[in-house]
Design a protein around this motif. Structure first.
Motif, mmCIF file in Angstrom:
data_model
loop_
_atom_site.group_PDB
_atom_site.id
_atom_site.type_symbol
_atom_site.label_atom_id
_atom_site.label_comp_id
_atom_site.label_asym_id
_atom_site.label_seq_id
_atom_site.Cartn_x
_atom_site.Cartn_y
_atom_site.Cartn_z
ATOM 1 N N ARG A 77 0.843 -1.190 0.000
ATOM 2 C CA ARG A 77 0.000 0.000 0.000
ATOM 3 C C ARG A 77 0.882 1.245 0.000
ATOM 4 N N TYR A 78 0.293 2.383 -0.343
ATOM 5 C CA TYR A 78 1.079 3.617 -0.350
ATOM 6 C C TYR A 78 1.608 3.960 1.041
ATOM 7 N N ASP A 79 0.861 3.601 2.071
ATOM 8 C CA ASP A 79 1.343 3.845 3.435
ATOM 9 C C ASP A 79 2.617 3.065 3.738
ATOM 10 N N ASP A 80 2.850 1.962 3.009
ATOM 11 C CA ASP A 80 4.029 1.137 3.251
ATOM 12 C C ASP A 80 5.318 1.808 2.785
ATOM 13 N N ARG A 81 5.204 2.913 2.060
ATOM 14 C CA ARG A 81 6.423 3.605 1.617
ATOM 15 C C ARG A 81 7.249 4.098 2.791
ATOM 16 N N TYR A 82 6.628 4.240 3.942
ATOM 17 C CA TYR A 82 7.332 4.748 5.123
ATOM 18 C C TYR A 82 7.790 3.620 6.047
ATOM 19 N N ASN A 83 7.625 2.384 5.595
ATOM 20 C CA ASN A 83 8.021 1.228 6.393
ATOM 21 C C ASN A 83 9.315 0.658 5.823
ATOM 22 N N ASN A 84 10.345 0.512 6.663
ATOM 23 C CA ASN A 84 11.593 -0.058 6.159
ATOM 24 C C ASN A 84 11.595 -1.579 6.186
ATOM 25 N N PHE A 85 10.622 -2.190 6.864
ATOM 26 C CA PHE A 85 10.449 -3.643 6.944
ATOM 27 C C PHE A 85 11.603 -4.362 7.639
ATOM 28 N N TYR A 86 12.474 -3.648 8.311
ATOM 29 C CA TYR A 86 13.582 -4.298 9.008
ATOM 30 C C TYR A 86 13.040 -5.281 10.049
ATOM 31 N N GLY A 87 13.538 -6.498 10.002
ATOM 32 C CA GLY A 87 13.120 -7.531 10.945
ATOM 33 C C GLY A 87 11.898 -8.323 10.511
ATOM 34 N N TRP A 88 11.234 -7.905 9.449
ATOM 35 C CA TRP A 88 10.048 -8.625 8.978
ATOM 36 C C TRP A 88 10.474 -9.925 8.293
ATOM 37 N N TRP A 89 9.621 -10.957 8.422
ATOM 38 C CA TRP A 89 9.854 -12.227 7.747
ATOM 39 C C TRP A 89 9.079 -12.267 6.433
ATOM 40 N N ALA A 90 9.712 -12.891 5.441
ATOM 41 C CA ALA A 90 9.114 -12.925 4.109
ATOM 42 C C ALA A 90 9.518 -14.200 3.383
ATOM 43 N N LEU A 91 8.780 -14.500 2.318
ATOM 44 C CA LEU A 91 8.979 -15.722 1.540
ATOM 45 C C LEU A 91 9.621 -15.411 0.201
ATOM 46 N N LEU A 92 10.736 -16.102 -0.103
ATOM 47 C CA LEU A 92 11.349 -16.096 -1.425
ATOM 48 C C LEU A 92 11.014 -17.409 -2.113
ATOM 49 N N SER A 93 10.806 -17.387 -3.418
ATOM 50 C CA SER A 93 10.517 -18.609 -4.153
ATOM 51 C C SER A 93 11.143 -18.545 -5.532
ATOM 52 N N GLY A 94 11.472 -19.714 -6.089
ATOM 53 C CA GLY A 94 12.056 -19.744 -7.414
ATOM 54 C C GLY A 94 12.544 -21.126 -7.800
ATOM 55 N N TRP A 95 13.044 -21.203 -9.041
ATOM 56 C CA TRP A 95 13.541 -22.452 -9.601
ATOM 57 C C TRP A 95 15.053 -22.427 -9.772
ATOM 58 N N GLY A 96 15.762 -21.710 -8.917
ATOM 59 C CA GLY A 96 17.215 -21.639 -9.025
ATOM 60 C C GLY A 96 17.858 -23.017 -9.011
ATOM 61 N N SER A 97 19.112 -23.076 -9.480
ATOM 62 C CA SER A 97 19.821 -24.348 -9.678
ATOM 63 C C SER A 97 19.776 -25.243 -8.457
ATOM 64 N N SER A 98 19.709 -26.556 -8.685
ATOM 65 C CA SER A 98 19.642 -27.517 -7.585
ATOM 66 C C SER A 98 20.993 -28.123 -7.250
ATOM 67 N N SER A 99 21.972 -27.973 -8.147
ATOM 68 C CA SER A 99 23.331 -28.417 -7.847
ATOM 69 C C SER A 99 24.283 -27.661 -8.745
ATOM 70 N N ASP A 100 25.571 -27.764 -8.456
ATOM 71 C CA ASP A 100 26.545 -26.996 -9.220
ATOM 72 C C ASP A 100 26.593 -27.402 -10.684
ATOM 73 N N SER A 101 26.197 -28.646 -10.985
ATOM 74 C CA SER A 101 26.339 -29.147 -12.345
ATOM 75 C C SER A 101 25.022 -29.352 -13.069
ATOM 76 N N SER A 102 23.889 -29.232 -12.369
ATOM 77 C CA SER A 102 22.623 -29.633 -12.986
ATOM 78 C C SER A 102 21.833 -28.490 -13.596
ATOM 79 N N GLY A 103 22.250 -27.263 -13.411
ATOM 80 C CA GLY A 103 21.441 -26.152 -13.881
ATOM 81 C C GLY A 103 20.247 -25.935 -12.976
ATOM 82 N N MET A 104 19.203 -25.324 -13.514
ATOM 83 C CA MET A 104 18.042 -25.011 -12.684
ATOM 84 C C MET A 104 17.305 -26.268 -12.252
ATOM 85 N N THR A 105 16.701 -26.176 -11.078
ATOM 86 C CA THR A 105 15.883 -27.280 -10.600
ATOM 87 C C THR A 105 14.549 -27.282 -11.326
#
Length: 259
Positions: free
Chosen positions: A136-164
């Protein structure tokens, strides 16, 4: 179907600093790890209905993967460095297995302003394909320090296998921006970034660029995966994201989406 266009906020170039940040899609993996997003966990079907897999092609046989998020029926949000040099993109919706989406759409610096919009044909929402809300626009004044959040993606699963093939998630705690300032320097880190420390090497890696960081509290997307250290995904170095609240006006002006 044809994707109607890509809007870039700015280009970027890298120069020397305390430690050189690199786009997450180009980060070296380093040592062996148990899956990436680094040290995360598998996502069940429907956990992250807003994420999309993006396959960019440069028109010369080269290509790369990134993530993105659905923010409206005709809009996907990602990182500008993902779109740089691309001729077209294939967008996969509703996938837990990266190669098994519900459907696809296809279209023939420094890391400041690392944000891009992709306009798509209309997408209907349901349990496996849905939008994520922006701050929200009110969130522009929130730095979110200490907040927990979720990251998601298909990044590589091993050094040799490429993306998972399977979508992974990790829970991270947003740090004070001083953590990244101390590591990368003020040339790179601005108020339009979010930062998180990686003492347990949990976070994004190659292939996760452009993916969403979504708050546990409120399920709003506050970050876009942007950069990390050239020392690699497992260097315990902090990682940076584009702060979505810094671009709410820009997103509204191009898409009409605001909260």
């Amino acid at each position: 179907m044809k994707v109607l266009g890509v809007l870039l906020f700015s280009a970027f170039a890298l120069v020397a600093a305390l430690e050189r940040p690199v786009p997450v899609k180009d980060m070296p993996a380093g040592n062996k790890i148990n899956g990436r997003i680094t040290n995360g966990y598998p996502a069940y079907e429907g956990k992250v209905p807003y994420i999309v897999a993006l396959r960019f092609d440069n028109g010369n046989g080269g290509g790369w993967y990134c993530g993105g998020s659905i923010i409206g029926h005709e809009w996907v949000l990602t990182a500008a460095h993902c779109t740089y040099g691309a001729s077209y993109v294939t967008i996969s919706y509703g996938a837990v297995w990266r190669q098994q989406p519900q459907f696809t759409h296809y279209d023939t610096g420094n890391l400041h302003n690392d944000i891009a919009l992709i306009r798509t044909p209309h997408v209907d929402f349901w349990s496996l394909v849905n939008k994520v809300e922006l701050p929200r626009y009110d969130d522009r004044y929130n730095n979110f320090y200490g907040w927990w959040a979720l990251l998601s993606g298909w990044g590589s699963s091993s050094d040799s296998s490429g993306m998972t093939d399977y979508l992974n998630c990790v829970d991270i705690q947003i740090s004070d921006n001083s953590v990244c300032l101390d590591y990368y320097g003020s040339h790179y880190i601005t108020s339009n970034h979010l930062c998180y420390a990686t003492p347990e090497n949990k976070g994004s890696c190659s292939g996760d660029s452009g993916g969403p960081l979504v708050l546990h509290d409120g399920n709003r997307q506050v970050g876009i995966v942007s950069f990390g250290s050239a020392a690699g995904c497992l260097s315990n170095s902090p990682k940076g994201l584009t702060r979505v609240t810094g671009y709410l006006d820009w997103i509204r002006d191009h898409t009409g989406i605001s909260y």
